[in-house]
Design an enzyme around this catalytic site. Structure first.
Site, mmCIF file in Angstrom:
data_model
loop_
_atom_site.group_PDB
_atom_site.id
_atom_site.type_symbol
_atom_site.label_atom_id
_atom_site.label_comp_id
_atom_site.label_asym_id
_atom_site.label_seq_id
_atom_site.Cartn_x
_atom_site.Cartn_y
_atom_site.Cartn_z
ATOM 1 N N TRP A 38 16.502 -12.909 -7.164
ATOM 2 C CA TRP A 38 15.129 -12.625 -6.707
ATOM 3 C C TRP A 38 14.820 -11.129 -6.666
ATOM 4 O O TRP A 38 15.683 -10.324 -6.321
ATOM 5 C CB TRP A 38 14.975 -13.197 -5.296
ATOM 6 C CG TRP A 38 13.823 -12.641 -4.531
ATOM 7 C CD1 TRP A 38 13.805 -11.482 -3.801
ATOM 8 C CD2 TRP A 38 12.512 -13.196 -4.410
ATOM 9 N NE1 TRP A 38 12.565 -11.298 -3.235
ATOM 10 C CE2 TRP A 38 11.758 -12.337 -3.585
ATOM 11 C CE3 TRP A 38 11.899 -14.363 -4.920
ATOM 12 C CZ2 TRP A 38 10.429 -12.586 -3.254
ATOM 13 C CZ3 TRP A 38 10.580 -14.612 -4.586
ATOM 14 C CH2 TRP A 38 9.854 -13.732 -3.761
ATOM 15 N N MET A 39 13.558 -10.790 -6.946
ATOM 16 C CA MET A 39 13.088 -9.405 -6.822
ATOM 17 C C MET A 39 11.718 -9.386 -6.143
ATOM 18 O O MET A 39 10.888 -10.233 -6.419
ATOM 19 C CB MET A 39 12.958 -8.814 -8.224
ATOM 20 C CG MET A 39 12.346 -7.432 -8.286
ATOM 21 S SD MET A 39 12.421 -6.782 -9.970
ATOM 22 C CE MET A 39 10.901 -7.439 -10.629
ATOM 23 N N ASN A 40 11.494 -8.405 -5.246
ATOM 24 C CA ASN A 40 10.109 -8.091 -4.881
ATOM 25 C C ASN A 40 9.856 -6.598 -5.048
ATOM 26 O O ASN A 40 10.078 -6.109 -6.177
ATOM 27 C CB ASN A 40 9.653 -8.717 -3.556
ATOM 28 C CG ASN A 40 10.488 -8.446 -2.335
ATOM 29 O OD1 ASN A 40 11.589 -8.937 -2.206
ATOM 30 N ND2 ASN A 40 9.975 -7.669 -1.414
ATOM 31 N N ASP A 41 9.399 -5.909 -4.056
ATOM 32 C CA ASP A 41 8.819 -4.569 -4.244
ATOM 33 C C ASP A 41 9.640 -3.585 -5.091
ATOM 34 O O ASP A 41 10.857 -3.509 -4.946
ATOM 35 C CB ASP A 41 8.666 -3.866 -2.890
ATOM 36 C CG ASP A 41 8.100 -4.751 -1.816
ATOM 37 O OD1 ASP A 41 7.620 -5.838 -2.121
ATOM 38 O OD2 ASP A 41 8.162 -4.334 -0.649
ATOM 39 N N TRP A 65 13.565 -15.244 -1.771
ATOM 40 C CA TRP A 65 13.804 -14.090 -0.903
ATOM 41 C C TRP A 65 14.963 -14.403 0.046
ATOM 42 O O TRP A 65 15.097 -15.528 0.516
ATOM 43 C CB TRP A 65 12.517 -13.795 -0.114
ATOM 44 C CG TRP A 65 12.553 -12.503 0.614
ATOM 45 C CD1 TRP A 65 12.211 -11.287 0.122
ATOM 46 C CD2 TRP A 65 12.934 -12.291 1.978
ATOM 47 N NE1 TRP A 65 12.371 -10.330 1.092
ATOM 48 C CE2 TRP A 65 12.806 -10.920 2.239
ATOM 49 C CE3 TRP A 65 13.378 -13.126 3.002
ATOM 50 C CZ2 TRP A 65 13.096 -10.357 3.483
ATOM 51 C CZ3 TRP A 65 13.675 -12.581 4.239
ATOM 52 C CH2 TRP A 65 13.533 -11.207 4.468
ATOM 53 N N PHE A 100 15.328 -3.082 3.585
ATOM 54 C CA PHE A 100 13.956 -3.301 3.134
ATOM 55 C C PHE A 100 13.471 -2.106 2.309
ATOM 56 O O PHE A 100 14.199 -1.157 2.055
ATOM 57 C CB PHE A 100 13.054 -3.553 4.347
ATOM 58 C CG PHE A 100 13.046 -4.992 4.815
ATOM 59 C CD1 PHE A 100 14.066 -5.879 4.480
ATOM 60 C CD2 PHE A 100 11.997 -5.467 5.609
ATOM 61 C CE1 PHE A 100 14.040 -7.204 4.919
ATOM 62 C CE2 PHE A 100 11.961 -6.783 6.047
ATOM 63 C CZ PHE A 100 12.974 -7.653 5.707
ATOM 64 N N SER A 101 12.194 -2.157 1.976
ATOM 65 C CA SER A 101 11.646 -1.210 1.003
ATOM 66 C C SER A 101 11.749 0.243 1.439
ATOM 67 O O SER A 101 11.748 0.552 2.629
ATOM 68 C CB SER A 101 10.193 -1.546 0.708
ATOM 69 O OG SER A 101 10.164 -2.624 -0.187
ATOM 70 N N ASP A 167 8.969 0.655 5.284
ATOM 71 C CA ASP A 167 8.590 1.064 3.929
ATOM 72 C C ASP A 167 8.281 2.562 3.792
ATOM 73 O O ASP A 167 7.190 2.956 3.331
ATOM 74 C CB ASP A 167 7.392 0.227 3.417
ATOM 75 C CG ASP A 167 7.606 -1.271 3.603
ATOM 76 O OD1 ASP A 167 8.781 -1.687 3.730
ATOM 77 O OD2 ASP A 167 6.619 -2.023 3.634
HETATM 78 C C1 FRU Z 1 6.364 -5.994 1.030
HETATM 79 C C2 FRU Z 1 7.498 -6.228 2.018
HETATM 80 C C3 FRU Z 1 7.839 -4.939 2.710
HETATM 81 C C4 FRU Z 1 9.264 -5.135 3.097
HETATM 82 C C5 FRU Z 1 9.802 -5.943 1.950
HETATM 83 C C6 FRU Z 1 10.871 -6.930 2.343
HETATM 84 O O1 FRU Z 1 6.297 -6.897 -0.013
HETATM 85 O O2 FRU Z 1 7.121 -7.249 2.930
HETATM 86 O O3 FRU Z 1 6.994 -4.601 3.782
HETATM 87 O O4 FRU Z 1 9.936 -3.931 3.257
HETATM 88 O O5 FRU Z 1 8.707 -6.616 1.376
HETATM 89 O O6 FRU Z 1 11.468 -7.481 1.216
#
Ligand code: FRU
Length: 490
Positions: A38-41, A65, A100-101, A167
């Protein structure tokens, strides 16, 4: 692997095993996907030691996630990415609940500083808390500070949260100071962005609150970015729980606030507010400065609602957006795909002033890997509706319907192959300028990014459409002159 592998050693070993099994074929041509899982930010986007580095929120062990790691890739041109070993795992007391980010900045001694949010798991009676952590390294391996978390709730004035505090986006100014912006949910003002500064990256002090939602633009503001561009100070945030208003859609949005920051007064004065991207799947963008001075932005090509229902067809899930150069024009934040994309152009086709009326294809203009600009010349035309269909076969299509009289278009992926009850359409302003409307479509297999009128508005969307749906057609309700420049991508 050493006898007593750390959690990070184990992830890196897992990545090596997986990398051997995964084929590049399945991946998009130039959009970054996670090595596995999985990937997000986007995180830590920077230019360092002669390459672009892009880290990402990463859960290697599933396509959902989970405990957050930092994945890592490098590139010379923002389009061809090479995977690096996982950079951070949640393996200390300060970040056991997730890394986290965050962001990255090169240090004067040649090392790279990462600043990220460490999540501390809940104890008895307490919710999990968030604070900012530091790790320093050589671009591959990073050592976390023993002083983590280096920015705590105690650094902040009253009223700010210890639970929603995340973040950090860091940079280094000409005066040698590190500065960062970080999100916090204030008791009354909801989402806020705070400015902090430090001489060494370890000892931080609160400077000011840059701006606050006051529930006008959503609740918690995630992933802030703050930079100077073409005479403006630009604040970017990704709000949760937006109410639809003006050009903003409901839900997870992206907001750019343009204004002026006065360093002496420690005050930011808002001049205008606009969405960053109008699409179905764009969130949490981050920018960096290219060595030639361009400000480049990449976002997560997804959001927290759409990702729940999206198919998991590959051993990895999610993609980054195309890298875009941002600039200010007519007081707006605009975007264009980075010019490096021209290096992927192949077999260019040009059609000038073709009269379009009944639905028609154009010879050679088809496929799912394409950079295509369509310009309509409305002079002497009574055309009011123009429709472009892409990713088309006998049962699928993605449609862009332009209402030229109203100066609006609808991006519609309802027939793109999803049977999920989620948003599939977006309405966006698309006004002809001096009798011309231009639409630039960047298609990379499972996504379309649409740049309207040279990037004054952008619509980014994943499409779940089968890859052999390659047709493209054009139609208008009355004859209109259309020019098309289509580059296949390779
Ligand atoms: C944004 C977020 C950030 C957090 C991260 C967790 O998409 O909710 O605020 O640091 O993703 O994966």
């Amino acid at each position: 692997m050493s006898k007593n592998p750390t959690p990070l050693d184990r992830v890196r070993e897992f990545e090596r095993e997986q990398a051997m099994k995964l084929s590049a074929e399945e991946r998009p041509l130039f959009h970054l996907t996670p090595l596995v899982g999985w990937m997000n930010d986007p995180n830590g986007f920077c230019w360092y030691k002669g390459q672009y580095h892009l880290f990402y929120q990463y859960h290697p062990f599933s396509r959902q996630w989970g405990p957050m790691h930092w994945g890592h890739a490098v590139s010379d041109d923002l389009l061809h990415w090479t995977y690096m070993p996982c950079a951070l795992a949640p393996d200390t007391a300060a970040d056991a609940g997730g890394c986290f980010s965050g962001s990255a900045v090169p240090m004067p001694d040649g090392r790279l500083m990462l600043v990220y949010t460490g999540v501390q798991p809940a104890g008895t009676f307490r919710r999990e808390t968030q604070a900012q952590c530091l790790a320093v390294g050589d671009g591959t391996d990073f050592e976390k500070s023993l002083l983590n978390p280096v920015i705590r709730h105690a650094h902040l004035p009253e009223g700010y949260s210890e639970f929603d505090f995340r973040d950090p986006k860091v940079w280094r100014d000409d005066d040698g100071m590190y500065r960062l912006v970080v999100s916090n949910r204030h008791e009354e003002k909801a989402g806020t962005v705070l400015l902090m500064e430090s001489r060494d990256g370890l000892d931080w002090s609160f400077v000011t609150e840059i701006d606050a939602s006051c529930r006008e633009y959503g609740q918690m503001w995630e992933c802030p970015d703050f930079f100077r561009l073409d005479g403006k100070d630009v604040l970017i945030v990704s709000p949760q729980e937006m109410h639809a208003r003006e050009e903003f859609h409901a839900g997870y949005g992206t907001v750019a606030v343009l204004g002026q920051y006065d360093g002496k007064e420690r005050a930011f004065r808002r001049e205008s507010v606009q969405p960053v991207d109008h699409g179905l799947t764009f969130y949490a963008p981050q920018t960096t400065l290219a060595p030639d001075g361009r400000r480049i932005m990449i976002g997560w090509m997804d959001n927290w609602e759409t990702c729940k229902e999206a198919p998991r067809r590959h051993p990895w899930y999610a993609q980054m957006s195309a890298p875009r150069e941002v600039f200010i024009e007519n007081g707006r934040l605009c975007q264009r795909p980075v010019r490096e994309i021209e290096g992927l152009w192949q077999d260019t086709l040009r059609y000038d002033d073709i009269p379009v009326c009944n639905e028609m294809p154009l010879p050679g203009v088809q496929g799912r890997l394409m950079d295509m600009t369509v310009s309509l010349n409305m002079k002497d035309s009574s055309c009011r509706r123009f429709t472009l269909k892409a990713a088309r076969d006998s049962s699928h299509y993605v449609e862009i319907r332009c209402d030229l009289a109203r100066g609006e278009l609808v991006f519609d992926r309802s027939h793109g192959g999803s049977h999920r009850d989620i948003a599939h359409t977006r309405h966006v302003i698309a006004e002809p300028k001096d009798g011309k409307l231009s639409l630039r479509l960047l298609m990379d297999k499972e996504s379309i990014e649409l740049f309207i009128n040279g990037g004054e508005r952008v619509v980014t969307s994943l499409i779940p459409t089968p890859l052999d749906a390659e047709g493209i057609t054009f139609a208008a309700d009355a004859p209109v002159a259309m020019s098309v420049e289509a580059h296949h991508l390779r």
